[in-house]
Enzyme design. Structure first.
Site, mmCIF file in Angstrom:
data_model
loop_
_atom_site.group_PDB
_atom_site.id
_atom_site.type_symbol
_atom_site.label_atom_id
_atom_site.label_comp_id
_atom_site.label_asym_id
_atom_site.label_seq_id
_atom_site.Cartn_x
_atom_site.Cartn_y
_atom_site.Cartn_z
ATOM 1 N N ASP A 278 0.951 -1.197 0.003
ATOM 2 C CA ASP A 278 0.041 0.052 0.076
ATOM 3 C C ASP A 278 0.877 1.408 0.037
ATOM 4 O OD1 ASP A 278 -2.449 1.586 0.170
ATOM 5 O OD2 ASP A 278 -2.374 1.332 2.427
ATOM 6 N N GLU B 106 2.712 5.174 -3.867
ATOM 7 C CA GLU B 106 2.480 6.126 -4.647
ATOM 8 C C GLU B 106 4.104 6.885 -4.998
ATOM 9 O OE1 GLU B 106 0.361 5.899 -2.597
ATOM 10 O OE2 GLU B 106 -0.810 4.619 -3.928
ATOM 11 N N ASP C 10 -9.408 4.137 -1.730
ATOM 12 C CA ASP C 10 -10.286 4.569 -0.797
ATOM 13 C C ASP C 10 -11.556 5.050 -1.111
ATOM 14 O OD1 ASP C 10 -7.963 3.659 0.709
ATOM 15 O OD2 ASP C 10 -7.490 5.719 1.449
#
Ligand code: NOJ
Length: 987
Positions: free
Chosen positions: A566, A569, A643
């Site tokens: 996760d 980025e 999300d």
């Protein structure tokens, strides 16, 4: 909102948090949008849009400063080489831009433009920067795995002072018409224009120039320091005369209080690409919005911003927006009746894409009648090479296949990973995990994987456990393993910056962290507080990262532990736009600006590699979920859409996003079922399970502040309805696995939008809320609205369609909608006539427990009484399939014979059978259900089956048509081995 309360705080930390909080306390929707740049707040985007405006306003009098002197052009061995000269001042000074156009064996063309002075490193860097001087030229190293062989048969069909024409592709039906001045390349197929690069002359490659220090303007009293304070967002109105040459952001740029030092000055690359006669363009994920991309320069219902690709942690993202999200695939397809083409813009820097559409009428007398729509696109990246691949189709399948040859196709998944995943932030202890597991069993709800989010760690130190809560992780793993279940644990790329934590200590001492612009380990803020980031661009870092996952190193993990990556980025809470400063330095001194969009993939790749080497001698397919991705990430695992929220709107937004992933080469995709933020009401949750049971990646997840919502928590009748959806997923697993196999073979999407399956039917080109599952003919349109009892389904052809559950033969008209019954307990699913698909109908607790179950075949007959289908099976875990250890069947019902044959024409003993294949001898075809069975079978009580040279008689039950219900027949038990040749004779 993030759970900032979880962080351990020091003074610098508190300061950062104050900054984060101050931006959180602005009105809800504004928070996210203002945290991220708009085009006018991004210097290079604004300059290139202004450049485009100038060019378009000047129309035919626009003189683009780029040309190819014909004496610098040559063609040899499938490659065109030349130098584009860019005139950079009034004296006619030029910048040299070497160009190579490669014609590849696959029929794809590649256009690469570099800049000579940067290539030679003959530029000066500012601020004593240690950054590389070249344009980033390694995106290919990460994204491309094949398909680059040059077609030496490509030939020049015309050569002159004004240009050159090259013929290439299948039977030389493709042509590249290269014009020297003004410079452009037009791609044709069968003599017809498809795509033109630099059609509108918007190409702009910002050449290197030294900074000319200008005397500082005299400041009036009271103005001291104001200039430095000015954020980019406020600069819009202060721009100089020529906005496309606006110097104010060439050397430095500030946004949200962060200043980017830009040691190499302006270096953007931009190009316009026209698709002739194409009204629809798709792709360039990740954005939320319709599959058919919208125009971006205003107008009715259009966006006003370009689509942006700059991987970001955009929490509570807005829907129907060109705003960037977590991943980036700069691949676009264009569709018109009977033709599909595409482009792949291989660039890893921040990228913006403008889309406009214009009607064009060739014949002024037929104005408006039959006028074609051209789609104009404008690609703008901050740095790097200009590197464009052009695909000429002609079908969606050709385009996805060619793209897959370059970037690779979906890895064959672990079989369990296409079952259901149960996640939440967080299951708080090993007892909690076991309790959820027991309850799923008690309520007979199948699932394969339970997930642990960040709270399982000791103080967010990855590779550690919070032993107060997880007393015995191994016992927990073994408990799950007893009924074939798996555990996924999260590992993020930020490493807590604290002494005495071996991972952090090693990261520092080995020098494997991302560096700041001064060459020191970059320190930023994430879940653990002060953190460093492992630099997976560095092969040494990947190697070290791999070692951390060995079972004896990462204690508490075992063979059924898998991974979740996760925040890659990367998410940096106190960084510009919640990510890293662009002037950070990676391995080999590439600036973060150059590689940003690839960063997530490098981390995913490192974890994938780690799982390949956890134990000597153990070689299994890794399962790693990633949030951030780039072109090529499909080779490494699955992604999800981040999300989302527990709202009907987010439920509706998921299918177009997942379809877009699929056509963009990364089909192992899903959305958080139930919605991450918030608490779904039961109807929404049930509808989400129904939709989710048709996402290639199917996981329920919830935010730490959300109420518990495992499917067994639902009250009746909701629980039973959700369970039925889950069971449906499990019975169809063989069809899903076969669809993944097809994706692995040629890049086909696992769930397929209408334009992809029916590229001749224009009415379906914008349809993005329904899809076919692989090649099964199963057509699904999940209900995504509250209180719905019917569902309109678009019918793309004049084939016969049956209701999946009732076998009703539906009254359909090609190109029109059908109204299907859709009360809460129904998922609207149709079966298209002409297909045979496999199922496993014995209900079990997990995919692993179904491994050796018998099969049911469902045959949906077409208008002519025919049907065909495919089944692929392997051990679902190892790489033995690469050595022929798999079963691949074609089923065909033609006239009165149903036959199963090897799909590849392999003989019975073509491979030496391993244990799994041997065991599969005992796995049989149980039932065959034939929907639309002919009336001539109505008197039959039995039929002849021939398998392995032996004949047997099998019972046939015939059910006459009844009202709208089609006639059907059930044959069984067939008993033939699933991997063997067999025939059924219905005559
Ligand atoms: C952000 C992810 O998108 C979400 O799924 C996860 O639960 C949180 N990070 C905590 O790890």
């Amino acid at each position: 909102m993030r759970n900032l309360g979880q962080l351990s705080l020091g003074w610098p930390a508190l300061l950062c948090i104050c900054t984060v909080f101050s931006s959180l306390f602005t009105p809800a929707v504004a928070v996210k949008e203002n945290d991220f740049k708009k085009c006018h707040q991004s210097g290079f985007c604004k300059r290139n849009r202004a450049y485009a405006d100038t060019a378009v306003a000047q129309g035919s009098s626009w003189v683009a400063p780029y040309k190819i002197p014909f004496e610098l052009a040559s063609f040899k061995d499938g490659q065109f080489q030349a130098t584009v000269l860019k005139t950079i001042d009034d004296q006619g000074t030029t910048a040299e831009l070497p160009i190579i156009i490669s014609f590849l064996k696959s029929g794809t063309a590649r256009v690469t433009v570099d800049e000579q002075v940067r290539k030679e490193k003959s530029i000066d860097l500012r601020h004593n920067s240690g950054a590389r001087k070249e344009r980033y030229n390694e995106a290919e190293k990460w994204a491309i795995v094949g398909g680059l062989a040059v077609d030496t048969n490509a030939k020049v069909s015309h050569e002159g002072k004004t240009g050159m024409k090259i013929q290439y592709g299948p039977d030389f039906t493709f042509e590249a018409d290269i014009r020297f001045e003004p410079y452009s390349i037009e791609f044709k197929r069968g003599g017809e224009s498809q795509i033109k690069l630099n059609d509108r002359g918007l190409m702009n490659l910002e050449h290197w120039r030294p900074k000319v220090e200008k005397p500082a303007p005299e400041k009036k009293e009271g103005e001291e320091g104001e200039e430095e304070q000015k954020d980019e967002e406020n600069k819009e109105d202060t721009v100089a005369v020529n906005p496309s040459e606006d110097e104010s952001t060439w050397w430095e740029e500030t946004f949200g209080g962060n200043t980017d030092s830009k040691p190499r000055g302006p270096e953007s690359v931009a190009l316009d690409v026209t698709f002739f006669g194409y009204e629809h363009v798709y792709g360039i994920p990740e954005h939320s919005g319709p599959l058919s991309l919208k125009e971006t320069r205003g107008g009715d219902g259009a966006h006003t911003e370009p689509y942006r690709l700059y991987n970001s942690d955009v929490f509570e993202y807005v829907l129907d927006s060109p705003m960037t999200l977590y991943g980036a695939i700069p691949f676009m397809q264009a569709q018109r009746k009977d033709s599909t083409v595409g482009v792949f813009w291989l660039n890893a820097a921040e990228t913006w894409i403008d889309i406009t559409k214009a009607k064009e009428s060739k014949n002024p007398l037929s104005l408006g009648i039959g006028a074609k729509t051209n789609t104009h696109t404008h690609w703008i990246s901050e740095s790097g090479l200009m590197d464009v691949f052009v695909f000429l189709g002609p079908t969606p399948k050709h385009v996805t296949k060619s793209y897959g040859e370059l970037t690779g196709t979906t890895a064959m998944p672990q079989e369990f990973s296409i079952g259901y995943h149960q996640c939440r932030w967080n299951y708080v202890s090993d007892d909690d995990v076991k309790e959820v597991d027991r309850k799923m069993d008690r309520y007979k709800i199948p699932y394969d994987v339970i997930w642990l989010d960040i709270e399982y760690t000791d103080d967010k130190k990855y590779f550690s456990w919070d032993y107060d809560m997880f007393k015995d992780p191994m016992a927990m793993g073994q408990h799950l393993d007893e009924h074939g279940r798996k555990l996924v644990v999260i590992i993020d790329p930020h490493i807590k910056n604290v002494g005495g934590y071996s991972v952090s200590d090693e990261l520092k001492s080995k020098g494997l962290a991302v560096k700041n612009k001064d060459g020191k380990d970059f320190d930023g803020w994430c879940w653990p507080g002060s953190s460093m980031w492992v630099d997976c661009f560095n092969p040494a870092a990947t190697k070290w990262w791999s070692s951390l996952f060995n079972y004896d190193k990462f204690k508490g993990t075992m063979e059924n532990t898998w991974l979740w990556n996760d925040m890659n980025e990367p998410s940096v809470f106190n960084g510009p736009e919640v990510t890293m400063p662009k002037d950070n330095l990676h391995h080999d001194n590439w600036e973060h600006r150059d590689v940003h969009n690839i960063n997530g993939m490098t981390f995913h790749n490192a974890t994938f590699e780690a799982l390949m080497s956890r134990k000597k001698g153990e070689l299994r397919r890794p399962f790693v979920l990633t949030r951030s991705f780039y072109a090529g990430s499909q080779r490494l695992g699955a992604m999800w859409t981040g999300d989302n929220q527990a709202s009907w709107e987010h439920l509706g937004a998921a299918v177009p996003m997942i379809l877009n992933q699929g056509i963009s080469g990364f089909p192992f995709a899903g959305a958080d079922v139930g919605g991450f933020f918030g608490n779904p009401e039961q109807e929404l949750q049930v509808r989400w399970y129904q939709a989710g049971s048709f996402y290639p990646f199917f996981r329920g997840h919830a935010h730490i502040d959300a109420r518990r919502r495992e499917p067994f928590m639902l009250a009746e009748p909701y629980r039973s309805i959700a369970t039925a959806a889950l069971r449906l997923r499990y019975t169809l697993l063989p069809s899903w696995y076969t669809a993944f196999y097809q994706a692995n073979q040629d890049g086909s999407p696992v769930i397929r939008p209408m334009y992809w399956t029916h590229p001749s039917e224009e009415a379906g080109f914008a349809v993005d809320d329904q899809f076919f599952l692989g090649s099964t003919g199963i057509l699904v349109k999940p209900v995504v609205e509250q209180d719905k009892n019917t569902q309109e389904i678009y019918i793309p052809d004049d084939e016969v369609y049956y209701d999946y559950f009732t076998y009703n033969k539906l009254s359909t008209t090609k190109g029109k909608n059908l109204t299907a019954e859709a009360p809460l307990e129904n998922i609207p699913i149709l079966m298209r006539g002409g297909h045979i698909f496999p199922r496993r109908d014995i209900p079990r607790r997990s995919a692993q427990l179904m491994k050796f179950d018998d099969y049911t075949l469902v045959v949906a007959l077409d208008k002519h009484g025919r049907a065909e289908g495919e089944l692929y099976i392997d051990d679902g875990d190892s790489f033995d399939y690469e050595k022929g250890q798999y079963i691949h069947r074609t089923f065909k019902l033609n006239g009165s014979t149903l036959a199963s044959t090897d799909a590849e024409g392999r003989g019975a003993k073509s491979v030496k059978e391993g244990d799994w294949l041997k065991r599969m001898h005992n796995v049989a075809v149980d039932k065959v259900i034939i929907v639309g069975a002919p009336a001539s079978w109505s008197k039959k009580k039995e039929v002849q089956v021939e398998a392995g040279g032996k004949k047997s008689t099998v019972k046939l039950e015939y059910f006459k048509a009844d009202g709208s219900r089609a006639a059907f027949a059930i044959l069984g038990r067939v008993g033939a081995s699933i991997g063997a040749d067999w025939t059924v004779d219905f005559s």
